[in-house]
Design a protein around this motif. Sequence first.
Motif, short mmCIF file in Angstrom:
data_model
loop_
_atom_site.label_atom_id
_atom_site.label_comp_id
_atom_site.label_asym_id
_atom_site.label_seq_id
_atom_site.Cartn_x
_atom_site.Cartn_y
_atom_site.Cartn_z
N LEU A 145 9.22 12.48 22.13
CA LEU A 145 9.43 11.62 20.96
C LEU A 145 9.87 12.46 19.78
CD1 LEU A 145 9.00 8.68 19.92
CD2 LEU A 145 6.75 9.43 19.20
N LYS A 146 10.89 12.01 19.05
CA LYS A 146 11.39 12.75 17.90
C LYS A 146 11.63 11.80 16.74
CE LYS A 146 13.08 16.72 20.18
NZ LYS A 146 11.96 16.84 21.03
N VAL A 147 11.39 12.27 15.52
CA VAL A 147 11.73 11.52 14.31
C VAL A 147 13.16 11.89 13.95
CG1 VAL A 147 11.21 11.18 11.87
CG2 VAL A 147 9.34 11.52 13.50
N VAL A 148 14.03 10.89 13.86
CA VAL A 148 15.43 11.17 13.55
C VAL A 148 15.74 10.97 12.07
CG1 VAL A 148 16.32 10.80 15.86
CG2 VAL A 148 16.13 8.86 14.30
N ASN A 149 15.01 10.06 11.40
CA ASN A 149 15.18 9.92 9.96
C ASN A 149 14.00 9.17 9.37
OD1 ASN A 149 15.64 7.22 10.53
ND2 ASN A 149 17.82 7.28 10.09
N VAL A 150 13.90 9.21 8.05
CA VAL A 150 12.86 8.50 7.31
C VAL A 150 13.56 7.64 6.28
CG1 VAL A 150 10.89 8.75 5.76
CG2 VAL A 150 11.22 10.38 7.64
N LEU A 151 13.23 6.35 6.27
CA LEU A 151 13.84 5.43 5.34
C LEU A 151 12.79 4.93 4.35
CD1 LEU A 151 15.89 3.34 7.93
CD2 LEU A 151 16.71 5.22 6.50
N PRO A 152 13.13 4.85 3.06
CA PRO A 152 12.16 4.33 2.08
C PRO A 152 11.90 2.85 2.33
CG PRO A 152 14.27 4.87 1.03
CD PRO A 152 14.38 5.26 2.47
N GLN A 153 10.67 2.40 2.08
CA GLN A 153 10.30 1.02 2.33
C GLN A 153 10.93 0.06 1.32
OE1 GLN A 153 6.04 1.21 2.23
NE2 GLN A 153 5.92 1.76 4.39
N LYS A 154 11.18 0.53 0.10
CA LYS A 154 11.67 -0.37 -0.94
C LYS A 154 13.04 0.06 -1.45
CE LYS A 154 7.02 -1.65 -2.28
NZ LYS A 154 6.04 -1.74 -3.34
N GLY A 155 13.86 0.64 -0.59
CA GLY A 155 15.20 1.05 -0.98
C GLY A 155 15.23 2.42 -1.62
N GLY A 156 16.41 2.89 -1.93
CA GLY A 156 16.56 4.20 -2.55
C GLY A 156 17.02 5.23 -1.54
N ARG B 49 0.85 -1.20 0.00
CA ARG B 49 0.00 0.00 0.00
C ARG B 49 0.88 1.24 0.00
NH1 ARG B 49 -5.02 -0.15 3.81
NH2 ARG B 49 -5.44 1.53 2.39
N PRO B 50 0.45 2.31 -0.67
CA PRO B 50 1.26 3.54 -0.68
C PRO B 50 1.21 4.22 0.69
CG PRO B 50 -0.81 3.89 -1.80
CD PRO B 50 -0.76 2.43 -1.48
N PHE B 51 2.30 4.88 1.01
CA PHE B 51 2.37 5.63 2.26
C PHE B 51 1.52 6.88 2.10
CE2 PHE B 51 4.31 7.99 5.75
CZ PHE B 51 4.48 6.97 6.67
N PRO B 52 0.68 7.25 3.10
CA PRO B 52 -0.17 8.43 2.97
C PRO B 52 0.66 9.70 2.86
CG PRO B 52 -0.21 7.63 5.21
CD PRO B 52 0.57 6.63 4.42
N ALA B 53 0.20 10.61 2.03
CA ALA B 53 0.92 11.88 1.85
C ALA B 53 0.07 13.01 2.38
CB ALA B 53 1.21 12.10 0.37
N SER B 54 0.72 14.04 2.86
CA SER B 54 0.03 15.23 3.35
C SER B 54 -0.67 15.92 2.20
CB SER B 54 1.02 16.18 4.02
OG SER B 54 0.38 17.36 4.40
N PRO C 164 16.94 8.32 1.07
CA PRO C 164 15.97 8.78 2.07
C PRO C 164 15.27 10.05 1.59
CG PRO C 164 18.11 8.35 3.08
CD PRO C 164 18.30 8.28 1.59
N PRO C 165 13.96 10.10 1.74
CA PRO C 165 13.22 11.31 1.32
C PRO C 165 13.41 12.45 2.32
CG PRO C 165 11.74 9.73 2.32
CD PRO C 165 13.09 9.07 2.25
N LYS C 166 13.18 13.67 1.86
CA LYS C 166 13.16 14.82 2.75
C LYS C 166 11.89 14.74 3.57
CE LYS C 166 15.74 17.92 -0.26
NZ LYS C 166 15.72 19.20 -0.97
N PHE C 167 11.94 15.19 4.82
CA PHE C 167 10.76 15.16 5.66
C PHE C 167 10.80 16.31 6.64
CE2 PHE C 167 13.78 13.11 8.43
CZ PHE C 167 13.36 13.40 9.72
#
Length: 170
Positions: free
Chosen positions: A149-160, A17-22, A162-165
């Motif tokens: 709680l803090k988000v330290v990084n975002v990793l793509p689910q299928k490689g590639g 399933r696609p990740f929800p986008a803002s 890391p996206p900006k967040f």
Amino acid sequence: MAFASDPTTTGLKDLNRPFPASTGDAAGVGLLKWRMQSIDESMVPLTSRPSVFGNETYVSIEYGASSMFDLWNVVISVPLPALHEAPNVRQVDGEWRFDPRNSVLEWSILLIDNSNRSGSMEFVVPPTDSSVFFLISVNFSATNTFSDLKVVNVLPQKGGAPPKFGQRTQ
């Protein structure tokens, strides 16, 4: 939407399933919600005690803020019975304003820090049922939260790459 999570990772359970986008609105996409529950009444930061004596209702409201962090631009909104004029505010730590259109008394404290971890306001209105004064609304800003709680990084689910967040804690 369901998430798989451990102490370090939160992600979608179904990787197909696609990740929800803002959508660009202020709400964004909520990924994690945290709340604290307790039956320990000493943890409640606000108390209100309305009492009817004769032809008047006396209301005393007190706050006791945690020393864990400072609060800015605190506004405590207390619903009132329909009034033609402002309530008789007898004592207030901070400022107050009567909103006759919405029949609300707004108690404002610019900053709650180590110099004023507790404070109170007392006012009088004509006799009324005490349920009128609830639900009290409290709004404020703080630099951190209970969970920290803090988000330290975002990793793509299928490689590639890391996206900006971005992240916003409320």
